[in-house]
Motif scaffolding. Structure first.
Motif, short mmCIF file in Angstrom:
data_model
loop_
_atom_site.label_atom_id
_atom_site.label_comp_id
_atom_site.label_asym_id
_atom_site.label_seq_id
_atom_site.Cartn_x
_atom_site.Cartn_y
_atom_site.Cartn_z
N LYS A 113 9.87 -31.28 194.32
CA LYS A 113 11.13 -32.03 194.36
C LYS A 113 10.96 -33.51 194.65
CE LYS A 113 14.10 -28.24 195.91
NZ LYS A 113 14.93 -27.74 197.01
N TYR A 114 9.84 -33.88 195.26
CA TYR A 114 9.69 -35.27 195.67
C TYR A 114 9.01 -36.12 194.61
CZ TYR A 114 11.19 -33.99 200.33
OH TYR A 114 11.93 -33.55 201.40
N GLY A 115 9.42 -37.37 194.55
CA GLY A 115 8.88 -38.32 193.59
C GLY A 115 10.01 -39.08 192.94
N LYS A 116 9.67 -39.86 191.94
CA LYS A 116 10.69 -40.60 191.20
C LYS A 116 11.60 -39.59 190.49
CE LYS A 116 7.94 -44.70 190.32
NZ LYS A 116 7.44 -45.61 189.28
N PRO A 117 12.90 -39.71 190.69
CA PRO A 117 13.82 -38.73 190.10
C PRO A 117 13.65 -38.55 188.59
CG PRO A 117 15.00 -40.08 191.67
CD PRO A 117 13.62 -40.68 191.52
N GLU A 118 13.44 -39.64 187.86
CA GLU A 118 13.29 -39.50 186.41
C GLU A 118 12.06 -38.68 186.05
OE1 GLU A 118 11.68 -43.59 187.54
OE2 GLU A 118 13.53 -42.50 187.94
N VAL A 119 11.00 -38.77 186.84
CA VAL A 119 9.78 -37.99 186.60
C VAL A 119 10.00 -36.54 187.03
CG1 VAL A 119 7.35 -37.71 187.20
CG2 VAL A 119 8.28 -40.01 186.80
N VAL A 120 10.56 -36.35 188.22
CA VAL A 120 10.79 -34.99 188.73
C VAL A 120 11.68 -34.20 187.77
CG1 VAL A 120 11.90 -33.65 190.57
CG2 VAL A 120 10.45 -35.61 191.15
N PHE A 121 12.80 -34.77 187.36
CA PHE A 121 13.74 -34.02 186.53
C PHE A 121 13.28 -33.90 185.09
CE2 PHE A 121 16.25 -35.12 190.26
CZ PHE A 121 16.57 -33.84 190.67
N SER A 122 12.56 -34.88 184.59
CA SER A 122 11.97 -34.74 183.25
C SER A 122 10.95 -33.61 183.25
CB SER A 122 11.30 -36.05 182.82
OG SER A 122 12.26 -37.04 182.61
N THR A 123 10.16 -33.52 184.33
CA THR A 123 9.18 -32.45 184.46
C THR A 123 9.87 -31.10 184.55
OG1 THR A 123 7.64 -33.95 185.58
CG2 THR A 123 7.24 -31.58 185.85
N LEU A 124 10.93 -31.02 185.34
CA LEU A 124 11.67 -29.77 185.48
C LEU A 124 12.27 -29.33 184.14
CD1 LEU A 124 12.69 -27.47 187.22
CD2 LEU A 124 14.60 -28.94 187.92
N ILE A 125 12.86 -30.26 183.41
CA ILE A 125 13.45 -29.93 182.11
C ILE A 125 12.38 -29.45 181.13
CG2 ILE A 125 14.58 -30.94 180.08
CD1 ILE A 125 16.17 -32.69 182.14
N LYS A 126 11.24 -30.11 181.13
CA LYS A 126 10.14 -29.69 180.26
C LYS A 126 9.68 -28.28 180.64
CE LYS A 126 5.54 -31.20 178.66
NZ LYS A 126 5.38 -30.08 177.84
N CYS A 127 9.61 -28.00 181.92
CA CYS A 127 9.21 -26.69 182.42
C CYS A 127 10.23 -25.63 182.00
CB CYS A 127 9.07 -26.77 183.93
SG CYS A 127 8.02 -25.51 184.64
N ILE A 128 11.52 -25.94 182.09
CA ILE A 128 12.57 -25.02 181.67
C ILE A 128 12.44 -24.73 180.18
CG2 ILE A 128 15.06 -24.78 181.28
CD1 ILE A 128 15.44 -26.38 183.93
N ASP A 129 12.30 -25.78 179.38
CA ASP A 129 12.15 -25.61 177.93
C ASP A 129 10.96 -24.72 177.60
OD1 ASP A 129 14.36 -27.11 177.14
OD2 ASP A 129 13.22 -28.95 176.87
N GLU A 130 9.83 -24.98 178.22
CA GLU A 130 8.63 -24.19 177.94
C GLU A 130 8.79 -22.74 178.38
OE1 GLU A 130 5.23 -26.16 179.62
OE2 GLU A 130 5.36 -27.82 178.21
N ALA A 131 9.36 -22.53 179.55
CA ALA A 131 9.53 -21.16 180.06
C ALA A 131 10.49 -20.36 179.18
CB ALA A 131 10.03 -21.20 181.50
N VAL A 132 11.55 -20.99 178.71
CA VAL A 132 12.53 -20.30 177.89
C VAL A 132 12.00 -20.07 176.48
CG1 VAL A 132 14.82 -20.50 176.82
CG2 VAL A 132 14.50 -21.07 179.23
N ASN A 133 11.34 -21.06 175.93
CA ASN A 133 10.86 -20.96 174.55
C ASN A 133 9.56 -20.19 174.40
OD1 ASN A 133 13.04 -22.38 173.40
ND2 ASN A 133 12.15 -24.30 174.11
N ASN A 134 8.78 -20.05 175.48
CA ASN A 134 7.50 -19.33 175.42
C ASN A 134 7.36 -18.40 176.62
OD1 ASN A 134 6.50 -20.91 173.14
ND2 ASN A 134 6.38 -22.58 174.61
#
Length: 143
Positions: A113-134
């Protein structure tokens, strides 16, 4: 968050689970600014089970450190019951042991959760996309 372009699946239904209401609300606001996912919020580990009866979710994003039942117990209960919904740990505890435990229990992703918000949430969104799609590919991770 300007200048960040992400590939998004607008139909992804995400259940956010965190006992820290203030942090969850701010996380939710940041996420909806970057993606068009359908989010529901749960403030304890007990609430998701009831919500999951009423609605089908594509992924769960959950904190680990919660009172009563923690995120690890929640994940273990899901997996023990044969529920393979993609599960992403979103926590302040970013040590390797915590990540390894999460993956051993069947988590599909782990984001601090810690770090620059744009990096944290971009990482989370990428993780969601990957988990759902694969989901099958991710659930085979054995650490």
């Amino acid at each position: 968050m300007d200048g960040i372009i992400l590939t998004r699946n607008k139909n992804i239904r995400v259940l956010l689970v965190d006992d820290d209401s203030e942090l969850m609300e701010s996380s939710h606001k940041c996420l909806i600014q970057q993606c068009d996912y359908d989010f529901d919020l749960a403030h304890s580990v007990d609430a998701p089970f009831e919500k999951m009866i009423q609605k089908k979710y594509d992924t769960i994003v959950s904190d680990i450190q919660m009172p009563m039942t923690n995120g690890f117990e929640f994940l273990k209960k899901l997996r023990d019951n044969g529920n393979n919904i993609p599960f992403i740990v979103f926590t302040v505890t970013e040590d390797k042991e915590t990540a390894l435990k999460a993956f051993r229990l069947g988590a599909n992703g782990f984001v601090g959760k810690y770090g620059k918000p744009e990096v944290v949430f971009s990482t989370l969104i990428k993780c969601i996309d990957e988990a759902v799609n694969n989901p099958r590919e991710k659930s085979k991770t054995n650490l």
